[in-house]
Design a protein around this motif. Structure first.
Motif, PDB file in Angstrom:
ATOM      1  N   ILE A  83      13.111   6.518  -4.474  1.00 47.07           N
ATOM      2  CA  ILE A  83      12.352   5.273  -4.342  1.00 47.07           C
ATOM      3  C   ILE A  83      10.839   5.482  -4.432  1.00 47.07           C
ATOM      4  CG2 ILE A  83      14.170   4.179  -2.973  1.00 47.07           C
ATOM      5  CD1 ILE A  83      12.581   4.736  -0.464  1.00 47.07           C
ATOM      6  N   ALA A  84      10.406   6.730  -4.589  1.00 50.21           N
ATOM      7  CA  ALA A  84       8.970   7.005  -4.663  1.00 50.21           C
ATOM      8  C   ALA A  84       8.395   6.544  -5.999  1.00 50.21           C
ATOM      9  CB  ALA A  84       8.709   8.492  -4.456  1.00 50.21           C
ATOM     10  N   ASP A  85       7.084   6.238  -6.012  1.00 51.66           N
ATOM     11  CA  ASP A  85       6.424   5.862  -7.262  1.00 51.66           C
ATOM     12  C   ASP A  85       6.068   7.122  -8.056  1.00 51.66           C
ATOM     13  OD1 ASP A  85       4.129   6.984  -6.144  1.00 51.66           O
ATOM     14  OD2 ASP A  85       3.220   5.061  -5.635  1.00 51.66           O
ATOM     15  N   GLU A  86       5.362   6.932  -9.167  1.00 47.74           N
ATOM     16  CA  GLU A  86       5.049   8.074 -10.035  1.00 47.74           C
ATOM     17  C   GLU A  86       4.139   9.092  -9.372  1.00 47.74           C
ATOM     18  OE1 GLU A  86       2.191   4.703 -10.941  1.00 47.74           O
ATOM     19  OE2 GLU A  86       4.341   4.943 -10.589  1.00 47.74           O
ATOM     20  N   ASN A  87       3.457   8.686  -8.280  1.00 49.75           N
ATOM     21  CA  ASN A  87       2.591   9.611  -7.543  1.00 49.75           C
ATOM     22  C   ASN A  87       3.305  10.259  -6.356  1.00 49.75           C
ATOM     23  OD1 ASN A  87       0.252   9.073  -9.160  1.00 49.75           O
ATOM     24  ND2 ASN A  87       0.066   7.104  -8.103  1.00 49.75           N
ATOM     25  N   GLY A  88       4.603   9.976  -6.237  1.00 46.34           N
ATOM     26  CA  GLY A  88       5.373  10.575  -5.146  1.00 46.34           C
ATOM     27  C   GLY A  88       5.174   9.887  -3.819  1.00 46.34           C
ATOM     28  N   LYS A  89       4.696   8.636  -3.817  1.00 42.93           N
ATOM     29  CA  LYS A  89       4.426   7.918  -2.576  1.00 42.93           C
ATOM     30  C   LYS A  89       5.383   6.744  -2.427  1.00 42.93           C
ATOM     31  CE  LYS A  89      -0.429   9.296  -2.662  1.00 42.93           C
ATOM     32  NZ  LYS A  89      -1.833   8.862  -2.703  1.00 42.93           N
ATOM     33  N   ILE A  90       5.645   6.340  -1.170  1.00 38.82           N
ATOM     34  CA  ILE A  90       6.544   5.231  -0.888  1.00 38.82           C
ATOM     35  C   ILE A  90       5.893   4.260   0.078  1.00 38.82           C
ATOM     36  CG2 ILE A  90       8.666   6.522  -1.327  1.00 38.82           C
ATOM     37  CD1 ILE A  90       8.969   6.901   1.680  1.00 38.82           C
ATOM     38  N   SER A  91       6.415   3.040   0.132  1.00 34.05           N
ATOM     39  CA  SER A  91       5.886   2.017   1.025  1.00 34.05           C
ATOM     40  C   SER A  91       6.339   2.269   2.460  1.00 34.05           C
ATOM     41  CB  SER A  91       6.374   0.637   0.576  1.00 34.05           C
ATOM     42  OG  SER A  91       7.777   0.545   0.740  1.00 34.05           O
ATOM     43  N   SER A  92       5.758   1.527   3.392  1.00 32.69           N
ATOM     44  CA  SER A  92       6.162   1.636   4.795  1.00 32.69           C
ATOM     45  C   SER A  92       7.629   1.279   4.961  1.00 32.69           C
ATOM     46  CB  SER A  92       5.307   0.698   5.658  1.00 32.69           C
ATOM     47  OG  SER A  92       3.955   1.076   5.633  1.00 32.69           O
ATOM     48  N   THR A  93       8.059   0.190   4.313  1.00 33.48           N
ATOM     49  CA  THR A  93       9.464  -0.206   4.419  1.00 33.48           C
ATOM     50  C   THR A  93      10.376   0.804   3.729  1.00 33.48           C
ATOM     51  OG1 THR A  93       9.117  -1.631   2.491  1.00 33.48           O
ATOM     52  CG2 THR A  93       9.014  -2.672   4.656  1.00 33.48           C
ATOM     53  N   GLY A  94       9.878   1.431   2.667  1.00 39.36           N
ATOM     54  CA  GLY A  94      10.655   2.470   1.997  1.00 39.36           C
ATOM     55  C   GLY A  94      10.855   3.666   2.906  1.00 39.36           C
ATOM     56  N   ALA A  95       9.791   4.065   3.611  1.00 35.82           N
ATOM     57  CA  ALA A  95       9.882   5.184   4.557  1.00 35.82           C
ATOM     58  C   ALA A  95      10.867   4.866   5.674  1.00 35.82           C
ATOM     59  CB  ALA A  95       8.501   5.492   5.136  1.00 35.82           C
ATOM     60  N   LEU A  96      10.811   3.618   6.180  1.00 36.00           N
ATOM     61  CA  LEU A  96      11.716   3.199   7.249  1.00 36.00           C
ATOM     62  C   LEU A  96      13.162   3.218   6.760  1.00 36.00           C
ATOM     63  CD1 LEU A  96      12.171   2.041  10.090  1.00 36.00           C
ATOM     64  CD2 LEU A  96      11.802  -0.244   9.131  1.00 36.00           C
TER      65      LEU A  96
ATOM     66  N   ALA B 188       0.834  -1.198   0.000  1.00 37.94           N
ATOM     67  CA  ALA B 188       0.000   0.000   0.000  1.00 37.94           C
ATOM     68  C   ALA B 188       0.868   1.246   0.000  1.00 37.94           C
ATOM     69  CB  ALA B 188      -0.894   0.008   1.228  1.00 37.94           C
ATOM     70  N   PRO B 189       0.629   2.190  -0.910  1.00 38.99           N
ATOM     71  CA  PRO B 189       1.446   3.403  -0.955  1.00 38.99           C
ATOM     72  C   PRO B 189       1.178   4.286   0.250  1.00 38.99           C
ATOM     73  CG  PRO B 189      -0.418   3.601  -2.440  1.00 38.99           C
ATOM     74  CD  PRO B 189      -0.433   2.191  -1.924  1.00 38.99           C
ATOM     75  N   ILE B 190       2.119   5.130   0.535  1.00 36.67           N
ATOM     76  CA  ILE B 190       2.018   6.043   1.664  1.00 36.67           C
ATOM     77  C   ILE B 190       1.414   7.367   1.207  1.00 36.67           C
ATOM     78  CG2 ILE B 190       3.357   7.337   3.360  1.00 36.67           C
ATOM     79  CD1 ILE B 190       3.178   4.397   3.955  1.00 36.67           C
ATOM     80  N   ARG B 191       0.466   7.856   1.961  1.00 40.08           N
ATOM     81  CA  ARG B 191      -0.147   9.148   1.662  1.00 40.08           C
ATOM     82  C   ARG B 191       0.817  10.257   2.059  1.00 40.08           C
ATOM     83  NH1 ARG B 191      -5.366  11.028   1.046  1.00 40.08           N
ATOM     84  NH2 ARG B 191      -5.766  13.147   1.808  1.00 40.08           N
ATOM     85  N   ALA B 192       1.021  11.204   1.201  1.00 39.48           N
ATOM     86  CA  ALA B 192       1.932  12.305   1.507  1.00 39.48           C
ATOM     87  C   ALA B 192       1.444  13.077   2.716  1.00 39.48           C
ATOM     88  CB  ALA B 192       2.048  13.244   0.300  1.00 39.48           C
ATOM     89  N   ALA B 193       2.387  13.386   3.630  1.00 37.67           N
ATOM     90  CA  ALA B 193       2.008  14.095   4.852  1.00 37.67           C
ATOM     91  C   ALA B 193       1.408  15.459   4.540  1.00 37.67           C
ATOM     92  CB  ALA B 193       3.226  14.255   5.761  1.00 37.67           C
ATOM     93  N   ALA B 194       1.842  16.039   3.426  1.00 38.81           N
ATOM     94  CA  ALA B 194       1.345  17.374   3.072  1.00 38.81           C
ATOM     95  C   ALA B 194      -0.150  17.366   2.785  1.00 38.81           C
ATOM     96  CB  ALA B 194       2.110  17.895   1.857  1.00 38.81           C
ATOM     97  N   GLU B 195      -0.725  16.193   2.491  1.00 38.80           N
ATOM     98  CA  GLU B 195      -2.147  16.107   2.190  1.00 38.80           C
ATOM     99  C   GLU B 195      -3.005  16.012   3.450  1.00 38.80           C
ATOM    100  OE1 GLU B 195      -2.906  12.928  -0.581  1.00 38.80           O
ATOM    101  OE2 GLU B 195      -1.052  13.306  -1.662  1.00 38.80           O
ATOM    102  N   LEU B 196      -2.377  15.829   4.611  1.00 37.76           N
ATOM    103  CA  LEU B 196      -3.117  15.654   5.852  1.00 37.76           C
ATOM    104  C   LEU B 196      -3.672  16.975   6.365  1.00 37.76           C
ATOM    105  CD1 LEU B 196      -0.705  13.313   7.837  1.00 37.76           C
ATOM    106  CD2 LEU B 196      -2.897  12.652   6.845  1.00 37.76           C
ATOM    107  N   SER B 197      -4.748  16.857   7.151  1.00 34.60           N
ATOM    108  CA  SER B 197      -5.238  18.029   7.869  1.00 34.60           C
ATOM    109  C   SER B 197      -4.233  18.351   8.969  1.00 34.60           C
ATOM    110  CB  SER B 197      -6.602  17.737   8.491  1.00 34.60           C
ATOM    111  OG  SER B 197      -6.473  16.776   9.535  1.00 34.60           O
ATOM    112  N   LEU B 198      -4.277  19.569   9.479  1.00 36.44           N
ATOM    113  CA  LEU B 198      -3.347  19.983  10.527  1.00 36.44           C
ATOM    114  C   LEU B 198      -3.473  19.092  11.761  1.00 36.44           C
ATOM    115  CD1 LEU B 198      -1.269  21.951  11.665  1.00 36.44           C
ATOM    116  CD2 LEU B 198      -3.158  23.437  12.387  1.00 36.44           C
ATOM    117  N   ALA B 199      -4.721  18.784  12.163  1.00 42.61           N
ATOM    118  CA  ALA B 199      -4.954  17.975  13.366  1.00 42.61           C
ATOM    119  C   ALA B 199      -4.343  16.582  13.213  1.00 42.61           C
ATOM    120  CB  ALA B 199      -6.446  17.867  13.650  1.00 42.61           C
TER     121      ALA B 199
END
Length: 305
Positions: free
Chosen positions: A208-221, A15-26
């Motif tokens: 290591i990001a995909d074409e949407n700029g997202k990475i896997s959990s293991t990629g983030a680690l 599952a790709p990782i959602r970019a943190a920039a897309e999150l709400s502030l909370a």
């Protein structure tokens, strides 16, 4: 048709990782705090050993495992977690400011805007991390000084240590001014560390990001751990100086005062090599700490967008 055939032949992807920039502030704040707690708790015994090694002027410990063994034998395994409650109280706002602050400055500098920087911008990524590191010291300084003093606390024979009571007494004794002892040294450590860490993390992440700029959990680690190894090892002398300034010295030993005088004193009394005391434990601590923190944050972003 070719699109359908491509989907049919594709292997199940993580599952790709959602970019943190897309999150709400909370959610950004919450996930940053939870990530920080998870990372700090996982590596805390190593942090305890690192502090002991950095303050070891007498050569009491021969290395990391010797330090673990002697602390556990003298005080029990629970002593390796001494100061953890105070650290958790501070780590939540501290990591929130660092991680969410980095996202804020990245957005401000348009680092993630492909129309402005198609290949990213390492200098602006470093600036974003450095500014986030500067902002966090309002929390980091009192958190670090209480954590270090709790880690160096020596219980009296037969004493059952009540960590919160000891912490409360320390805070009363130091006062607000004392809690911010070592602010300059904390700034001198955290800003360079953050510049190196976040600029390297950005470079590796893009690779290591995909074409949407997202990475896997293991990629983030993996990306955050690799960046942490470089940033932590290179900033170890700055961490040693900060620890000496914030720790309570043993009876008969003059306290350290001032950033440059502390550097000169360490080199004069113990040699340049002493500035790298605890480099192994620090690197082992920081790289997985940030790796776990960012993995948890980005995974939560994916699960609960």
């Amino acid at each position: 048709m070719s699109h359908c055939n491509h989907e049919a032949g594709a292997q199940p992807a993580q599952a790709p990782i959602r970019a943190a920039a897309e999150l709400s502030l909370a959610k950004n704040i919450l996930y940053s705090a939870l990530g920080g707690v998870a990372g700090a708790t996982a590596v805390y015994p190593l942090d305890m050993a690192k502090t002991q090694l950095q303050m070891d002027k007498a050569g009491k410990y021969s290395g990391l495992f010797d330090c673990f063994g002697k602390i556990a034998k003298a005080e029990g395994m629970g002593a390796l977690y001494r100061g953890l409650p105070a650290n958790i109280i501070g780590i939540m706002p501290e990591k929130t400011i660092k991680l969410a602050g980095n996202d804020f400055f990245r957005s401000y500098f348009k680092v993630d805007d492909k129309s402005v920087y198609p290949e990213g911008n390492m200098l602006r990524e470093g600036a974003s991390g450095g500014l986030a590191g500067a902002c966090q010291i309002i929390i980091t300084t009192p958190m670090e000084i209480t954590k270090i003093r709790m880690q160096m606390y020596e219980a009296a024979p037969g004493e059952t240590v009540n960590q919160m009571a000891v912490l409360s007494n320390m805070v009363k004794e130091m006062g607000i001014r004392g809690m911010y002892q070592g602010t300059v040294s904390t700034f001198m450590r955290d800003v360079p560390f953050s510049i190196v860490y976040f600029s390297l993390y950005g470079v590796i992440r893009r690779k290591i990001a995909d074409e949407n700029g997202k990475i896997s959990s293991t990629g983030a680690l993996g990306a955050s751990t690799a960046a942490g190894i470089v940033a932590a090892s290179s900033s170890t002398p700055l961490d040693v100086i900060k620890t000496r300034l914030q720790a309570k010295t043993a009876p008969g030993i003059a306290p350290y005062k001032g950033w440059l005088p502390t550097v000169n004193r360490i080199v004069a009394e113990e040699g340049v090599k002493a500035l790298f005391k605890g480099v192994g434990p620090r690197t082992i601590i920081i790289s997985p700490l940030f790796g776990i923190a960012l993995m948890v944050k980005e995974t939560l972003s994916n699960w609960f967008p």
